[in-house]
Scaffold this active site. Structure first.
Site, short mmCIF file in Angstrom:
data_model
loop_
_atom_site.label_atom_id
_atom_site.label_comp_id
_atom_site.label_asym_id
_atom_site.label_seq_id
_atom_site.Cartn_x
_atom_site.Cartn_y
_atom_site.Cartn_z
CB SER A 292 2.38 27.73 1.70
OG SER A 292 3.66 27.31 1.35
C1 59J Z 1 10.75 28.82 1.45
C2 59J Z 1 9.98 29.43 -1.53
C3 59J Z 1 10.73 30.12 -3.71
C4 59J Z 1 10.26 30.02 -5.10
C5 59J Z 1 11.89 28.22 0.92
C6 59J Z 1 10.80 29.52 2.63
C7 59J Z 1 9.98 27.83 -3.40
C8 59J Z 1 10.11 27.61 -4.80
C9 59J Z 1 10.61 28.50 -7.02
C10 59J Z 1 13.07 28.33 1.59
C11 59J Z 1 12.00 29.59 3.31
C12 59J Z 1 13.15 29.01 2.78
C13 59J Z 1 9.34 28.70 -7.79
S1 59J Z 1 8.84 27.05 5.27
O1 59J Z 1 5.33 28.65 2.70
O2 59J Z 1 8.58 26.53 0.96
O3 59J Z 1 4.94 29.61 6.88
O4 59J Z 1 5.38 28.73 8.71
O5 59J Z 1 10.12 30.59 -1.17
O6 59J Z 1 9.64 26.87 -2.66
O7 59J Z 1 10.00 26.47 -5.30
O8 59J Z 1 14.32 29.13 3.46
N1 59J Z 1 6.47 27.84 5.47
N2 59J Z 1 7.86 27.97 2.51
N3 59J Z 1 9.57 28.47 -0.66
N4 59J Z 1 10.19 29.10 -2.86
N5 59J Z 1 10.33 28.68 -5.61
C14 59J Z 1 7.24 26.91 4.71
C15 59J Z 1 6.97 27.05 3.21
C16 59J Z 1 5.57 27.51 3.10
C17 59J Z 1 6.45 27.87 6.81
C18 59J Z 1 7.37 27.06 7.63
C19 59J Z 1 8.68 26.69 6.99
C20 59J Z 1 8.59 27.64 1.39
C21 59J Z 1 6.57 25.87 8.08
C22 59J Z 1 9.43 28.73 0.78
C23 59J Z 1 5.53 28.79 7.52
O9 59J Z 1 4.69 26.70 3.42
#
Ligand code: 59J
Length: 580
Positions: A292
Site C-alpha cells: 500500500s
Molecule cells: C495484507 C497483502 C498479498 C498479495 C493482507 C496484510 C494482498 C494481495 C496478492 C492480509 C495483512 C493481512 C497480489 S492491513 O497495506 O492489504 O499498514 O497499517 O499482503 O492484498 O492481494 O493479514 N495495512 N495490507 N495485503 N496482499 N496479494 C493494510 C493493508 C495495507 C495496514 C492495516 C491493515 C494488505 C490498516 C495486505 C497498515 O494497506
C-alpha cells in the site's frame, strides 16, 4: 732476454708464444667487450642481486560524513616479519622477542623451528609504530619491520553497510570503500634499497617515486541522523521481535541520502564471526513488494488524468471484489460503504484503489511508477545493488492492473521507495539520488504536475491527522504526511505464493508539510510480537526519526499550538498541580 737461437726447439717455442699471444688478445677483447660495450647488462645483473625496489604504501583517502566527521581513517601501523632462516643463528634471543611480542615463548620457538627454512614469515601485523619500534630495538637478527596503513571505522556498526570495508591489503571490499576504491586508494610509491644476498637491508638509497595519497570522500550522510536512525530501528526490532529492517532518510531537494541504516549490522573493526546476514545493506540490495505504500503514486496518476479529484467517491462495499477466481480484499476498513480518494488512502482500501485503477488503466500507473524510479536503476552503482522489477504488459488485464495499483507484482528497494516519495514531497520534482555530498543544485526532473503533487501531499497529511488515520506517525509541533503498508511476504509454501504468517511492515512519509524537505522510509521485516501492521510497527519509528531529524536540522515548527491552546494547557496543568 731469451735468445731464440739458443732454444732447443725454436719452432716449438714460437708456437707456444703465438698461442699465448692469441689467448692474451682474446682475453683483452672480452674485457673490452664486457667493460665497454656490454657494460649495462652486467651492471644490471649485479644490481639486481643487491639493489631492490620496495613499495611505499599510499595513504588511503579519508571518508567523512557531510559535516567532515571521519567515517574511515587510515592510521600508520608497523608489521613485523622474520627471515626464519636467518633467525636460527640467535636462538638465545627468541625468549626476549616472544616477550616483546606478547607471545608464548614455547609457541614462537616451535613455529620458528618448524619454519626454519622460510625467508619470509609474518610475526605480527598492524602494531602501532611505537609498539613495533620496541620490538625492532631489540635488534634480534632476522626480524624486520614494514610500514603499512590500517583502516579504522570510528562510527563502527552505525555506518558499516554504507561505508563497507577494505581487506588486509587495504583494497576496498564492500560498500563505498569498494565503489570508490580508485578515488580513495592513491598510488603506491617506490624506494630503492640495497640488500645483501640474504635479503638483509644494507642501505636505503633513494625514493624513486613518491607515494600519491588517495583523495578524501565526503558522503551525503549526516552522522547524527545515522546514529538516530540506527538507534530507533534497533529498538523497534527488539520491541517487535523482528528479523531485519532498514531505514533511509533523504533530502528531497538535493537528492542526498542523509542516513541509511540496516539491522542486523556488524562491527567493521572486528570482523571475526561475521555472518552474511549482518553484512547486507538491505536498503539497496534487498527487494520487496511495496504494498500500500505505492497507493499515493497510483493516486497521483489518477489525479494527473484530470478524471479524478480527491473528493470523488468510490463504492468499496462489501470490502471484497471478485475478479474471476481471484478476490481482492480490504483488511481493516473502518468507514462506510463509499469512500472518496482520500478515504481510500486513510482506510488503505485495496478495493477502492483497484476501481480507480480500472478507470485509468494499468499503463498509466506503470508509467507513473517508472518515472518515479520504482524498479529502475538508481545509477548509484553501489556494490550488490538491485534494480527490482516493474513489469509492463502489452495488455493490462484487471488482475494485473489492480495488484500493481496497490503494490504487488512490483518489487523495489527501500532507496527506490524513498526516492519516489521524494518527488511527491518536492512538488513533483525528482532529484537524482546521490550518496555523496553535493553543493550544486541537482538536475531534477518534473515527474508530475506541481498541482498534483501538492494535492497528494494534502491527502497524505490527512492519512496521519484524520481521526481514523495513522496517528502513531504524528510528529509533535510539525505537520507531516505519509502512508503505511503491511505486505504478506512471498514464500514457496503458503497461499498463491504468499506466506500465511510472515509480513513486512512499512511506512513512507515526509515533512514538514509547510515546505517538505525530508523523506523517510521504514522497513521492518517479520515482526513477531504484538502486531505486524505497518501503522503499528513502522509508523512510530517514522515519528521518532522524523521528529529528531527536524530538530537536528533546525527546521522551524509549522504546527505549534496557538496562544489560546497554550494558555488552556497551562491552566489545565496548573489546576492539576494545585490538586495534586
Ligand atoms: C495484507 C497483502 C498479498 C498479495 C493482507 C496484510 C494482498 C494481495 C496478492 C492480509 C495483512 C493481512 C497480489 S492491513 O497495506 O492489504 O499498514 O497499517 O499482503 O492484498 O492481494 O493479514 N495495512 N495490507 N495485503 N496482499 N496479494 C493494510 C493493508 C495495507 C495496514 C492495516 C491493515 C494488505 C490498516 C495486505 C497498515 O494497506
Amino acid at each position: 732476454m731469451i735468445k731464440l737461437e739458443g732454444a732447443l726447439y725454436p719452432w716449438r717455442f714460437r708456437v707456444v708464444l703465438g698461442l699465448l699471444a692469441l689467448l692474451v688478445s682474446a682475453i683483452a677483447c672480452q674485457i673490452v667487450y664486457l667493460q665497454v660495450i656490454d657494460h649495462d647488462f652486467l651492471k644490471g645483473q649485479g644490481d639486481a642481486r643487491s639493489l631492490r625496489h620496495i613499495p611505499i604504501p599510499a595513504h588511503r583517502g579519508l571518508i567523512t560524513d557531510r559535516n567532515g566527521e571521519p567515517l574511515a581513517v587510515s592510521t600508520p601501523v608497523t608489521t613485523l616479519w622474520a627471515n626464519a632462516k636467518e633467525m636460527q643463528v640467535a636462538k638465545d634471543r627468541w625468549p626476549a622477542l616472544a616477550h616483546a611480542l606478547g607471545q608464548d615463548p614455547k609457541v614462537l620457538t616451535a613455529r620458528l623451528e618448524q619454519q626454519a627454512n622460510k625467508e619470509f614469515i609474518y610475526l605480527v601485523r598492524g602494531l602501532t609504530p611505537e609498539q613495533g619500534q620496541v620490538v625492532l630495538d631489540l635488534k634480534v637478527p632476522g626480524v624486520y619491520g614494514i610500514e603499512e596503513f590500517r583502516r579504522f571505522y570510528p562510527a563502527g556498526e552505525v555506518t558499516a553497510h554504507m561505508v563497507g570495508f577494505t581487506d588486509i591489503d587495504d583494497k576496498g571490499r564492500e560498500g563505498v570503500e569498494l565503489a570508490y576504491d580508485e578515488w580513495l586508494a592513491g598510488v603506491p610509491g617506490k624506494r630503492q634499497v640495497i640488500k645483501d644476498r640474504r635479503g638483509r637491508l644494507i642501505k636505503d638509497v633513494q625514493v624513486t617515486k613518491n607515494a600519491k595519497a588517495g583523495k578524501t570522500l565526503a558522503l551525503s550522510i549526516d552522522l547524527r541522523l545515522q546514529y538516530l536512525a540506527n538507534r530507533e530501528l534497533r529498538n523497534a526490532l527488539v520491541e517487535n521481535g523482528a528479523k531485519a529492517g532498514s531505514l533511509v532518510i533523504m533530502d528531497v531537494k538535493t537528492g542526498e541520502i542523509l542516513a541509511m541504516v540496516n539491522q542486523p549490522t556488524y562491527n567493521p573493526n572486528n570482523r571475526r564471526n561475521l555472518q552474511p546476514a549482518m553484512m547486507r545493506n538491505r536498503a539497496m540490495i534487498d527487494v520487496f513488494e511495496p504494498g500500500s505504500t505505492v497507493k499515493p503514486i497510483s493516486m497521483s496518476a489518477a489525479l494527473e488524468t484530470g478524471r479524478w479529484k480527491p473528493t470523488d467517491k468510490v463504492e468499496v462495499y462489501p470490502g471484497t471484489l471478485q475478479l474471476g477466481k481471484y478476490t481482492i480484499r480490504d483488511v481493516s476498513r473502518t468507514e462506510g460503504p463509499v469512500l472518496d480518494l482520500t478515504g481510500i488512502l486513510i482506510n488503505s482500501s485495496n478495493v477502492g484503489m483497484s476501481k480507480v485503477a480500472f478507470d485509468i488503466g494499468g499503463e498509466a500507473i506503470f508509467r507513473q511508477m517508472a518515472k518515479m524510479g520504482l524498479g529502475q536503476d538508481t545509477g548509484l552503482g553501489f556494490p550488490g545493488e538491485r534494480v527490482g522489477n516493474l513489469p509492463n504488459y502489452r495488455e493490462w488485464r484487471k488482475a494485473e492492473t489492480a495488484t500493481l495499483s496497490y503494490g504487488y507484482g512490483v518489487s523495489v528497494t527501500a532507496i527506490q521507495l524513498v526516492h519516489a516519495f521524494s518527488a511527491l514531497a518536492n512538488n513533483g520534482k525528482l532529484a537524482p539520488l546521490t550518496l555523496l555530498k553535493t553543493d550544486k543544485p541537482p538536475q531534477s526532473v518534473q515527474v508530475m504536475p506541481e498541482k498534483v503533487a501538492k494535492t497528494v501531499q494534502g491527502m497524505l497529511q490527512e492519512v496521519i491527522e484524520n481521526p481514523r488515520g495513522v496517528w502513531r506517525a504524528k510528529v509533535p509541533a510539525y505537520h507531516v504526511g505519509g502512508k503505511s503498508g503491511t505486505a504478506r511476504k512471498t514464500s514457496s509454501g503458503g497461499v498463491k505464493g504468499y506466506a500465511v504468517n510472515s509480513y513486512r511492515s512499512l511506512f513512507a512519509g515526509f515533512g514538514p508539510m509547510s515546505d517538505p524537505r525530508y523523506a523517510i522510509v521504514v522497513v521492518i521485516d517479520e515482526p513477531s510480537k504484538a502486531g505486524y501492521f505497518g501503522g503499528l510497527v513502522s509508523a512510530p519509528v517514522f515519528s521518532k526519526v522524523m521528529s529528531g531529524t527536524l530538530r537536528l536540522m533546525n527546521v522551524s515548527p509549522d504546527n505549534l499550538p496557538t496562544a489560546a491552546e497554550q494558555q488552556a494547557a497551562a491552566t489545565a496543568a496548573a489546576a492539576k498541580g494545585g490538586r495534586g
